[in-house]
Structures are given as C-alpha cells and as structure tokens.
Design a protein around this motif. Structure first.
Motif, PDB file in Angstrom:
ATOM      1  N   ILE A   1     146.841 -44.982  70.045  1.00 18.91           N
ATOM      2  CA  ILE A   1     147.927 -44.002  69.895  1.00 18.91           C
ATOM      3  C   ILE A   1     149.143 -44.592  69.179  1.00 18.91           C
ATOM      4  CG2 ILE A   1     149.529 -42.526  71.178  1.00 18.91           C
ATOM      5  CD1 ILE A   1     147.361 -42.171  73.281  1.00 18.91           C
ATOM      6  N   PRO A   2     149.638 -45.822  69.517  1.00 20.00           N
ATOM      7  CA  PRO A   2     150.807 -46.344  68.807  1.00 20.00           C
ATOM      8  C   PRO A   2     150.605 -46.488  67.301  1.00 20.00           C
ATOM      9  CG  PRO A   2     150.480 -47.552  70.839  1.00 20.00           C
ATOM     10  CD  PRO A   2     149.278 -46.672  70.662  1.00 20.00           C
ATOM     11  N   SER A   3     149.437 -46.932  66.866  1.00 16.83           N
ATOM     12  CA  SER A   3     149.222 -47.071  65.420  1.00 16.83           C
ATOM     13  C   SER A   3     149.137 -45.709  64.751  1.00 16.83           C
ATOM     14  CB  SER A   3     147.948 -47.875  65.154  1.00 16.83           C
ATOM     15  OG  SER A   3     146.817 -47.235  65.699  1.00 16.83           O
ATOM     16  N   ARG A   4     148.584 -44.714  65.454  1.00 14.70           N
ATOM     17  CA  ARG A   4     148.550 -43.363  64.875  1.00 14.70           C
ATOM     18  C   ARG A   4     149.949 -42.784  64.756  1.00 14.70           C
ATOM     19  NH1 ARG A   4     144.503 -39.518  67.862  1.00 14.70           N
ATOM     20  NH2 ARG A   4     145.302 -40.592  69.695  1.00 14.70           N
ATOM     21  N   GLU A   5     150.807 -43.049  65.734  1.00 11.52           N
ATOM     22  CA  GLU A   5     152.185 -42.563  65.650  1.00 11.52           C
ATOM     23  C   GLU A   5     152.938 -43.234  64.501  1.00 11.52           C
ATOM     24  OE1 GLU A   5     154.013 -43.169  69.400  1.00 11.52           O
ATOM     25  OE2 GLU A   5     153.150 -41.387  70.329  1.00 11.52           O
ATOM     26  N   MET A   6     152.678 -44.505  64.291  1.00  9.17           N
ATOM     27  CA  MET A   6     153.338 -45.192  63.180  1.00  9.17           C
ATOM     28  C   MET A   6     152.854 -44.669  61.835  1.00  9.17           C
ATOM     29  SD  MET A   6     153.549 -49.166  64.426  1.00  9.17           S
ATOM     30  CE  MET A   6     154.289 -49.636  62.883  1.00  9.17           C
ATOM     31  N   CYS A   7     151.584 -44.302  61.732  1.00  4.89           N
ATOM     32  CA  CYS A   7     151.034 -43.811  60.471  1.00  4.89           C
ATOM     33  C   CYS A   7     151.343 -42.337  60.228  1.00  4.89           C
ATOM     34  CB  CYS A   7     149.523 -44.025  60.443  1.00  4.89           C
ATOM     35  SG  CYS A   7     149.026 -45.772  60.465  1.00  4.89           S
ATOM     36  N   ASP A   8     151.828 -41.632  61.258  1.00  5.69           N
ATOM     37  CA  ASP A   8     152.133 -40.203  61.104  1.00  5.69           C
ATOM     38  C   ASP A   8     153.449 -40.043  60.342  1.00  5.69           C
ATOM     39  OD1 ASP A   8     152.286 -37.505  61.242  1.00  5.69           O
ATOM     40  OD2 ASP A   8     152.425 -37.366  63.434  1.00  5.69           O
ATOM     41  N   GLN A   9     153.361 -39.519  59.140  1.00  8.04           N
ATOM     42  CA  GLN A   9     154.568 -39.376  58.305  1.00  8.04           C
ATOM     43  C   GLN A   9     155.508 -38.293  58.812  1.00  8.04           C
ATOM     44  OE1 GLN A   9     153.434 -38.863  54.242  1.00  8.04           O
ATOM     45  NE2 GLN A   9     152.337 -40.837  54.124  1.00  8.04           N
ATOM     46  N   GLN A  10     155.031 -37.420  59.688  1.00 12.48           N
ATOM     47  CA  GLN A  10     155.902 -36.370  60.210  1.00 12.48           C
ATOM     48  C   GLN A  10     156.942 -36.914  61.191  1.00 12.48           C
ATOM     49  OE1 GLN A  10     153.376 -33.357  61.898  1.00 12.48           O
ATOM     50  NE2 GLN A  10     152.496 -32.767  59.899  1.00 12.48           N
ATOM     51  N   ASN A  11     156.648 -38.064  61.759  1.00  9.46           N
ATOM     52  CA  ASN A  11     157.620 -38.620  62.706  1.00  9.46           C
ATOM     53  C   ASN A  11     158.896 -39.058  62.005  1.00  9.46           C
ATOM     54  OD1 ASN A  11     156.003 -38.272  64.983  1.00  9.46           O
ATOM     55  ND2 ASN A  11     154.931 -40.221  64.624  1.00  9.46           N
ATOM     56  N   ALA A  12     158.779 -39.543  60.771  1.00  5.71           N
ATOM     57  CA  ALA A  12     159.941 -39.871  59.926  1.00  5.71           C
ATOM     58  C   ALA A  12     160.918 -40.800  60.647  1.00  5.71           C
ATOM     59  CB  ALA A  12     160.657 -38.606  59.461  1.00  5.71           C
ATOM     60  N   PHE A  13     160.401 -41.991  61.043  1.00  6.46           N
ATOM     61  CA  PHE A  13     161.283 -43.003  61.611  1.00  6.46           C
ATOM     62  C   PHE A  13     161.932 -43.751  60.450  1.00  6.46           C
ATOM     63  CE2 PHE A  13     158.021 -42.636  65.030  1.00  6.46           C
ATOM     64  CZ  PHE A  13     158.851 -42.213  66.048  1.00  6.46           C
ATOM     65  N   ILE A  14     163.250 -43.511  60.267  1.00  6.85           N
ATOM     66  CA  ILE A  14     163.989 -44.182  59.188  1.00  6.85           C
ATOM     67  C   ILE A  14     164.468 -45.531  59.720  1.00  6.85           C
ATOM     68  CG2 ILE A  14     165.864 -44.015  57.548  1.00  6.85           C
ATOM     69  CD1 ILE A  14     163.665 -41.925  57.211  1.00  6.85           C
ATOM     70  N   MET A  15     163.963 -46.601  59.112  1.00  9.62           N
ATOM     71  CA  MET A  15     164.257 -47.951  59.573  1.00  9.62           C
ATOM     72  C   MET A  15     165.434 -48.537  58.802  1.00  9.62           C
ATOM     73  SD  MET A  15     161.908 -48.105  61.845  1.00  9.62           S
ATOM     74  CE  MET A  15     162.028 -49.802  62.361  1.00  9.62           C
ATOM     75  N   CYS A  16     166.133 -49.473  59.469  1.00  7.11           N
ATOM     76  CA  CYS A  16     167.274 -50.147  58.851  1.00  7.11           C
ATOM     77  C   CYS A  16     166.806 -51.090  57.744  1.00  7.11           C
ATOM     78  CB  CYS A  16     168.072 -50.913  59.902  1.00  7.11           C
ATOM     79  SG  CYS A  16     168.841 -49.859  61.168  1.00  7.11           S
ATOM     80  N   PRO A  17     167.673 -51.384  56.753  1.00  8.83           N
ATOM     81  CA  PRO A  17     167.264 -52.252  55.635  1.00  8.83           C
ATOM     82  C   PRO A  17     166.853 -53.643  56.117  1.00  8.83           C
ATOM     83  CG  PRO A  17     169.300 -51.107  55.122  1.00  8.83           C
ATOM     84  CD  PRO A  17     169.034 -50.862  56.575  1.00  8.83           C
TER      85      PRO A  17
END
Length: 1038
Positions: A431-447
């Motif tokens: 489940i965690p890897s699927r959540e990371m690969c899901d582009q709909q979640n749109a986690f914007i990471m810091c530079p």
C-alpha cells in the motif's frame, strides 16, 4: 658407548646425534692411491664452523693429483679428537665384504659427464643413487668474483654427496680442472655459515647432497635425506602417532535408524564423492599409538622407506632444521633465522612429482589435482583426508572449515531467494508504494537543494519506492532472525566437525606439541635479545657494582624482552592504528563531500537533473570500492610492519597479533561506508528553513523518498561483488602468475652460462623452486571472514548476499585448491587441533550481527513506523494513509533568503511543501518541533532492538546448549579406543613373553631365534654391515 669393528677393533662411538666415525677399506684402484697400498678413508665430520674447502689440485697421500674430471674433498690434516694413531691393513687381507663397503665411501663428487642410468634419471625425488628419498631442500644463491674455466672443460655441473654411498674413480688432472675465484667478504662469511650449519645437520644424523658451485653465479640446492634411525628417534621425541598392527575398526553409528539414514545418504551422494582411496574408508580408523623404539613390535612396519609418509618425513626434518644452531651466525637457532639473514634463500619439502605428467604413475599430488584442484570437479566433495595427508592438519582444517561454510550457505541462499521472491510477489500489494506512485495524491515535496532545485512531486520517486519493497518487507525480519541462528548453528557444527576430524587425525593430546612449538623464537626476537644483551654488557664496571643488589633479577630479564623494551613498539602500534582508522573515516567523509558537491553541480543542468541520485550513488559506490581495494593492500602491509616492531617471541604470537591488527583495519575499511549509509545518512540533515550545511551552500545529503535501505542494498552488493571478483579472484589468479613469470625471466637472465643439464628433464627441486613460496593461511581466512561479515551483518538489507557468497565459494574452493597444488611450494606439515583465533573472530561477528541487524530493521527500514501506524494511528488497521502520516508540512514563506527555487515550473503558487519527518505543522503552538509520533516511533524502535537482541541471543544460547560440542559417537569411540589399545598391548606383551620363553633346546638355532625376537624390542642399532636396521620388522606377522 664403544663399538667393535672386525678390522679396527674397539673405538668410541656416540650414536646418531654425536660425533661419529666411519671407516672402510677401499681398493687402490678405486680409492686413494698410496704407492699401491690399501688405505682406510674416514668420514670425520668437521668441527662446527670449520669451512669445507674445494681443492682443485688436492694432493693425495701418494702425491698424485686427481685425474681429469674428478674432484673430492680435502680431508683435514689433524686427526679428530679421540682418534689415536693411524689404522692400516695388510694389502692382502680381504675387505669386509660388499655390504660393508657400500655405505662407507662418502663426500665424493659425481661427474655429470659420466653416464647415468635411465632409472636414475627418472627418479627425481631421490639422491643420485636413486635409493635415498629427498625429504627436504635448502636453496641459496651464490656469486663468485673471479672464475674462469680452462679450455676443453665441457661446463657440466658436479654433485656433492654427503654421507653418500657411491664412489667414483679418480682421473688424472687435466685441463678441465676448476679454478675457483675468490669470494667477497660477505659471500665468504655466508659460505662458512652454510658449511657449519650443514655439518651440524650431518652430526644430527641427516644425509645431504648438493651441487658444485661451478658457475660465476647461480642457485644451489642442498637435498636432505633422513635415514631410518633419525626418523625413529625424532618420531619418538615428537610422539608421532603411527598405526599399530591392530587392524582398522569401524566407527559405528548410534542406532539402526541412524545407520539406515547414513547408508541411504551415502548411496545418494556417491556420484559426488571423490575417487580417492582415503575417502572411501571414512568410517574406518587405525588404532594408533605414539612411536617408541622400545616397542617396535607394536607397529606394522612392512617397509621402512614408506612407513612414514612424505609429509611426516619432511615435518621431522623441519623440526631438526628449526633447532640446529649455527655459531658463526651469532649463535642463531634454526633455518628460519638463516633465511632471515639471507644465508639461505628458501627451505621447502618437495611435491610428490608433477601434477600434469603424462605418465601413468599416480602420486598424491596428481590425485589431488584430478579429484580436487580442477574446476570441472566443483560438484564433488573435498578429499579432506588426502588434503590433510599431503599438506598437514593446519591446511586440512582450513579446507574442512571452508567446505562446511560453503555447504551451510546452501540453506541460507535458498531462504534468501524465497524472501526476495516474496518481495517480488507482494510488490503490487504494498500500500505505501502504491500511494507514492499515485499521482492523484499530489504530494509536493520541498526542494532538494538551494536555488537551482525546484519543488517536486513524490510520485516521481515511484520506482525507488517499489524497488525498496523487494528488500524492506516483513519477510526480512524473519530472515534476520534465521541468519542469526544460522551463524550459531554453523559455529556449533564446526566445533563438532573439528572434534571429529581431531579424533580421526589423532590430534588428541597435541597440547604438548603446541607447547614445544612455543620454544622456537623468531629470528627478529633473537636479534633484539642479542642487541639488548650486548647493550647490557657494555655497561661500565662501576654501574654494575651500583646495581649489584638487583643483579639477580636483571639477569633474568637480559635474555628476554620486557614490556619496557616493547613499549615504543606498543606506542607506535596504538598511534598508527588510530591514524589508519582516522584516515578511513576521512576518506568516507571525502566521498560524502563528493556526493554532495556532485549532486549540487548536476542539479544546475536541466539535462542531468532527473538522474542526479542514480549518478551520484553509482559513482560514489565505485569510488568506495576502489578505495577499499587499495587500502586493503596498504593495511595488510601496515599490519605486518606494526606486528614486526612489537617483536613477538613466537610465530604463533606473531600470527595472532597480525591477524587482529589486519582484521581491525580491514573491517573498518570494508564496512565504514556501509555503516554510514545504514545508520548515519539522512539523520543530520535538519529541516527546511534550518538545514545543516557541510560547506557554504552545500547541504547534508538526504535519503531517498523510499528510505536509505535501497541505497544500502546497492552499496553492499557492489562492494561485496567487487571485492570477490577483483580482489579475491583476479588478484589471486593474476598476481601469482605475474610473479612466477617475473621470477622465471630473472632466473633466465641470471643464468649467464648454459649447460647440457638445462636441456635435460628438470629435477623436482628445480620445478618447486620456481613456484611461489607459501606465506600462510591468513589471506585465505581473512577473505572468508570479511565475506562472512557481509553475509551476516547486513543481511536484513540484502537477502541475496548468501547466494553471491555461495557462488563465489564454489569457485574459491577450487581456486585455492589449484593454487596450493600447482602454484605454491609444498608447505610444511603443521599439526594443530583447531583454527585458532579465527573461531573467536567468527563468534564475535556472529554476536555483533544480531545487534547490527536489529538496528538496520529498527532504524534504516520502515518496518517499525509501519507497525506503529498500523496498530496505533490507522483508522481501519491497514497502511492506507501511511505516506501522508510520515510527511510533515513546511511553510515556503519561511525559507531563508536566497534559498528559494528559481524559475519554478509549477503553474500555481506553492504555499506548503512536504518533507519526511515527524514534526509539528506550521500552525501548531510549537511549529517544526518533534511531534508525539516521533517519540512514539523512537521508543518503539529502541524497544524492538532490545527485544530482538535478547530473543535472538536466547535462541542462540538454546541452540548452543542443544548441540553438544563433541558428537556422541566420537566420545563413545574414544572410550572404546582406549579399551582396544589396552587389550592390544596385553596381547602383544603376552606374545612377546611367549616367544622369549621358548625352550632353547627345541632346536640348535632356537636360542638365536629367541635372542633375535627379544632384540626386536630394544632400540634400533647398527647391523654388521654398518646400516641401521629396524628392530621389530620381524614381528610384523605376530
């Protein structure tokens, strides 16, 4: 002791080791001519240190010089002490028979021009008489200053036979006489030292043969043969166990089920068994007893020349070489000191012929090559008994340990592959890897860096997250526990195998032999002691009077080195080891700086920005590998140098201290980059707005979004495979071949003069001299110990490590075997009961692996955070929402001035970015402080380490307790063997008394037979022919 000679009467005689005389009668036409009279020639050993001179024009007693092509020793003019008068015999009186004359003509020079029989030429393991076996060889290089050959001399070499049995006819002196030029002072001194040492060996009973120094420079080989009386004397002194006349008895299994299982297993594994005689009877054992000359009737002595095998014969000669002194060389003791002082160049026993000879004759070396030292027989078991017989117990134990370690890697490799396949099968369900690969979640990471790096989407790290699941899954925890128990079971089974081999190889009661080995000091230690004694002797008389009260205690310290003498060496060791460890850490830090600066530089270019992490990781690992390979060689040499300046007394102490230093330095060198990635990388990064900087503008590197476990796996696999492929295989194959080629070219260049002998078939000692010298088992053990660390210490991050270790070891066993059989000189047979300090190192690594794997699972992987979330924070008991739970918020408006991204590619304005940590959000009362979840996860990690460590340690102790160190059948057989030995003694004593009590009147020769039988129990003596006979050979069939 006084001996009677039928011609000479009674004269003093001192046995094997003391001063001895040999007299014989030689016809005038074959001996020394004295105006047609018979002259007795004497074998009078020169006094220690008296040089043996070659006399090209040595005058005989009749005034005639040697005829063409013949040289002989010039006997010393004064008679030896204890020899009064001269002995002469009437010319008409017959000589004492052919048997008396066969062993009395000694110190002759054999001319190479004279024809040699085909049998003698084919015998490359014997003296020129083709009867006495070469048990040991000493080699040295000589150089002359002014040497020339007279015209007409063919240039052939001559052979000197000491204690020889072949006489040659002297020829008239002619143009072929050799004029020996003067030697320089150093060469003359070394020659005299060699001559004294060789004469001392002859006084000890050994028989020598060597070549003439008839070239300007070259190598000379001194062949050594131990006659039966010397072998019997030394075997009794060394308490060597030999088979008795009692036939072999079977080692029986415990019960019927064990018998059936053993028989079935042996039948199934029959195609894997090597075809050697010793391996087929591994359940049979000879009843052995320490050799004694007073109990010769106990042993089955069928032929004296083969009663002791070649390894035992060379071991006996080596013991004599180690304890023979040389007064001219500063009273040095043993051949090792002479080699260290360049008096001799090498000392080695001979191989049993060639391993690839086309002839049909089979020897142990060829058998080992065909059934063990070829890659084509990689699937077969090792012939451990034959390895032990040929190389000795120490090398036999190494290959037995290596074979057991390789076989134990099979189950761990199978389980590791299953764990890896489990990760592959469940990658879609993670489940965690699927959540990371899901582009709909749109986690914007810091530079990831200042200015040049933009905000990025977590879904771009999908590949890394999916790959991390292959090694970061619940199965790896089980595999870590399994490997900890595997290490314990391996060590326990090795202790059992070690005891079993010790029983079959008669290694019980070897402690006295090991204590005797401690008596031989190293040459460097003797040199230091002599320097200390010389320094003490130079004190003034006044100082001696002032220290008269402490004279008794100081006298004890003068002949040994105290801690005060060694303190400078200890201080240098401590400082150097600290410096080397600091150097390793500095290099690791340098690689870290390289990663940081390279990542920042590549981030400036848009073309390389997408592959920054892969490029930096791959190049940094390659740099680490190259540095590790270079420092390994440097640290090995440094450890050797540091051990030498400590000046250990014995070879065993030297080896143990060298092993500890080399292991410490190489352990730090090999594992420090891995420890950094596993436990330190990403821990000191800081947070957005408050990053930790190495240099101005360069931030500390972070782990990948999926964690550092994947990078740890890459680092471990490349370093492990690189060391095995490059260092362990290419270096082991290529470097010895280059050294052999260089030595061959050097010998050809220094030859200078060619003769017909070079065109002939080379002798075995020439072939062995061209091989690489044996330097010990430390590199072989060190290679496997470092690999054992890779397999056990970080197996939680790389379950395939046992697989790669198994593939390497299948090749390594045959590679080491081929090296010992074909590329190295034959080592001295060393008896030892265990593998020494290496077992303690293995045990320490096994215990440390429990701690390291516990921290890898708890800190490096996400196993504990997932458990905490699933059972404490999840709403439905699953891992849905785990990724969002591990990401904290940061207000981008709080970034420091000058660190904001330039030319952001996002279409909207970013207010908050996410970073991986457990911290309070910006709107909390204590923004960016560690949250409650952080302390909860940290306490869970520490609790897991404690529970995991204690659980695995308890299971390891339980396994240790359940598996006895001594197999039950072996302990029973030891008791049974004692009973069999007592019964055998009583039976033989009864037979002996029965033979002695036979009525002398039964037959006219009955008394003689009885006396002959009784004499078999006495120590060996000389027969009428002058040869030493074995008492007890007549009792073989009793």
């Amino acid at each position: 002791m006084r001996s009677f000679h039928p011609l000479l009467g009674t004269f003093p005689f001192r046995g094997d080791t003391g001063f001895f005389l040999k007299w014989s009668c030689i016809p005038a036409e074959k001996g020394l001519q004295t105006s047609g009279a018979w002259v007795e020639s004497a074998d009078i050993p020169l006094l220690p240190g008296s040089p043996r001179r070659l006399s090209p024009q040595a005058g005989t007693r009749g005034g005639q010089g040697p005829k063409h092509g013949q040289q002989y020793l010039q006997m010393p003019g004064p008679q030896a002490p204890g020899l009064q008068g001269s002995f002469r015999r009437d010319p008409g009186q017959p000589c004492g028979g052919e048997s008396a004359r066969s062993s009395s003509v000694i110190n002759n020079y054999l001319h190479a021009n004279e024809p040699v029989s085909l049998e003698a030429r084919l015998s490359r393991m014997h003296f020129h008489d083709n009867q006495r076996k070469v048990d040991y060889v000493l080699a040295y290089h000589y150089r002359k200053r002014g040497m020339h050959l007279a015209q007409g001399f063919p240039g052939h070499s001559l052979a000197i036979v000491s204690n020889g049995e072949t006489g040659k006819e002297p020829h008239a002196g002619g143009p072929g006489d050799i004029e020996l030029g003067p030697l320089d002072a150093l060469e003359e001194e070394r020659k005299e030292q060699r001559e004294e040492f060789e004469h001392n060996l002859m006084e000890a009973g050994l028989e020598l043969e060597k070549d003439l120094e008839n070239k300007s420079q070259g190598s000379i080989f001194v062949r050594i043969h131990a006659p039966w009386q010397v072998l019997a004397r030394e075997a009794e002194f060394l308490k060597i166990k030999v088979p008795t006349k009692k036939e072999t008895y079977e080692i029986k299994a415990g019960g019927s089920i064990a018998k059936k299982f053993s028989a079935a297993l042996q039948k199934l594994s029959s195609p894997l068994q090597p075809r050697v005689p010793e391996h087929s009877n591994n359940k049979m054992k000879n009843l052995s007893y320490p050799f004694s000359r007073e109990k010769m009737y106990l042993y089955n002595i069928q032929e004296k020349d083969t009663f002791f095998d070649n390894a035992t014969r060379s071991r006996i000669v080596h013991e004599i070489l180690k304890r023979t002194a040389c007064s001219r060389a500063n009273n040095t003791m043993g051949i090792n000191s002479l080699i260290a002082n360049n008096i001799y160049e090498a000392a080695y026993p001979l191989h049993d012929g060639e391993y690839n000879s086309p002839e049909d004759d089979m020897n142990d070396r060829k058998l080992l090559y065909q059934e063990w030292a070829r890659y084509g027989v990689f699937y077969k078991f090792q012939p451990i008994d034959l390895i032990r017989k040929y190389f000795g117990e120490k090398i036999g134990l190494y290959f037995a340990w290596l074979g057991l370690y390789t076989s134990f890697l099979i189950p761990s490799s199978v389980i590791g592959v299953i764990v890896f396949l489990y990760g592959c099968a469940t990658i879609e369900e993670d489940i965690p890897s699927r959540e990371m690969c899901d582009q709909q979640n749109a986690f914007i990471m810091c530079p990831l860096c200042d200015k040049s790096c933009d905000y990025w989407n977590l879904s771009s790290a999908c590949g890394t997250a999916r790959a991390s699941h292959l090694f970061d899954n619940p199965a790896t925890v089980f595999f870590s526990i399994f490997m900890a128990l595997w290490a314990t079971m391996f060590l326990e089974n090795w202790k059992r195998l070690q005891m079993r081999l010790g029983y079959f190889w008669d290694l019980t009661g070897i402690e006295e032999e090991e204590e005797r080995a401690q008596e031989h000091s190293r040459p460097e230690y003797e040199t230091k002691v002599r320097e200390k004694m010389l320094k003490e002797s130079n004190k003034s008389a006044v100082q001696k009077l002032q220290t008269n009260t402490t004279e008794s205690s100081n006298e004890d310290d003068e002949d040994k080195l105290t801690w005060k003498d060694r303190f400078p060496g200890y201080l240098m060791n401590f400082a150097s080891i600290l410096f080397m460890i600091a150097l390793t850490f500095s290099i690791v830090f340098g690689v870290i700086v390289y990663r940081i600066t390279t990542a920042a530089a590549l981030s400036l270019n848009k073309a390389t920005r997408s592959n920054v992490r892969v490029t930096v990781t791959a190049t940094a690992v390659i740099i680490n590998l190259v540095v590790i390979l270079i420092l390994d060689e440097i640290y090995g040499a440094v450890a050797n140098w540091l051990t030498k300046i400590e000046v250990p007394k014995t070879e065993q102490t030297f080896e143990e201290r060298l092993i500890l230093k080399a292991f410490l330095l190489k352990f730090v060198n090999a594992y420090s980059p891995i420890f950094y990635v596993a436990f330190f990388k990403g821990r000191f990064v800081g947070r957005p707005g408050s990053y930790v900087y190495v240099f101005d503008g360069y931030r500390m590197e972070e782990c990948a979004p999926g964690g550092c476990l994947m990078e740890l796996c890459i680092q471990l696999s490349i370093i492990m495979l690189g060391k095995q492929l490059i260092q362990n295989n290419i270096f082991e194959i290529g470097v010895p071949k280059l050294k052999k080629l260089f030595r061959k070219l050097k010998d050809e260049t220094e030859a200078g003069e060619t003769d017909s002998a070079h065109s002939k078939r080379p002798e075995q000692w020439d072939l062995d001299y061209s091989l690489e010298p044996y330097t010990g088992l430390t590199p072989e053990y060190m290679e496997m110990i470092i690999q054992f660390g890779f397999v056990t210490l970080f197996v939680a991050s790389f379950p395939l490590a046992p697989v790669f270790a198994l593939l390497n070891n299948v090749i390594e066993v045959r590679l080491d075997a081929k090296k010992f059989v074909t590329e190295l000189r034959r080592p001295d047979a060393v008896r030892t009961k265990d593998i020494g300090i290496w077992f303690d190192i293995l045990s320490g690594i096994g215990k440390f692996s429990v701690i390291s794997n516990a921290f890898v699972i708890a800190i490096t992987s996400d196993f504990i955070p997932r458990l905490v979330y699933q059972y404490s924070y999840s709403h439905n008991g699953t891992l849905h929402g785990f990724v969002n739970h591990t990401l904290s918020f940061f207000n981008v408006s709080q970034l420091k001035e000058g660190t904001q991204p330039e030319n952001s590619q996002f279409d909207w304005e970013v207010q908050f970015c996410r970073f991986k940590d457990y911290r309070e959000p910006p709107w909390a009362p204590n923004p960016y402080e560690f949250s409650k979840q952080y302390w909860f996860v940290l306490s869970a990690r520490l609790a897991f380490v404690i529970i995991f460590q204690n659980l695995v340690m308890f299971l390891s102790v339980l396994v240790d307790w359940m598996i006895p160190d001594i197999p039950t059948d072996i302990s029973d057989q030891i008791k049974k063997e004692k009973s069999l030995l007592v019964d055998f003694f009583l039976k033989e004593e009864h037979e002996k008394l029965k033979l002695m009590d036979e009525p002398a009147l039964r037959s006219p020769g009955g008394g003689d037979r009885s006396r002959s039988r009784a004499a078999s129990s006495a120590p060996s003596g000389q027969s009428q022919s002058g040869s030493v006979m074995s008492s007890g050979s007549q009792h073989t069939n009793v």
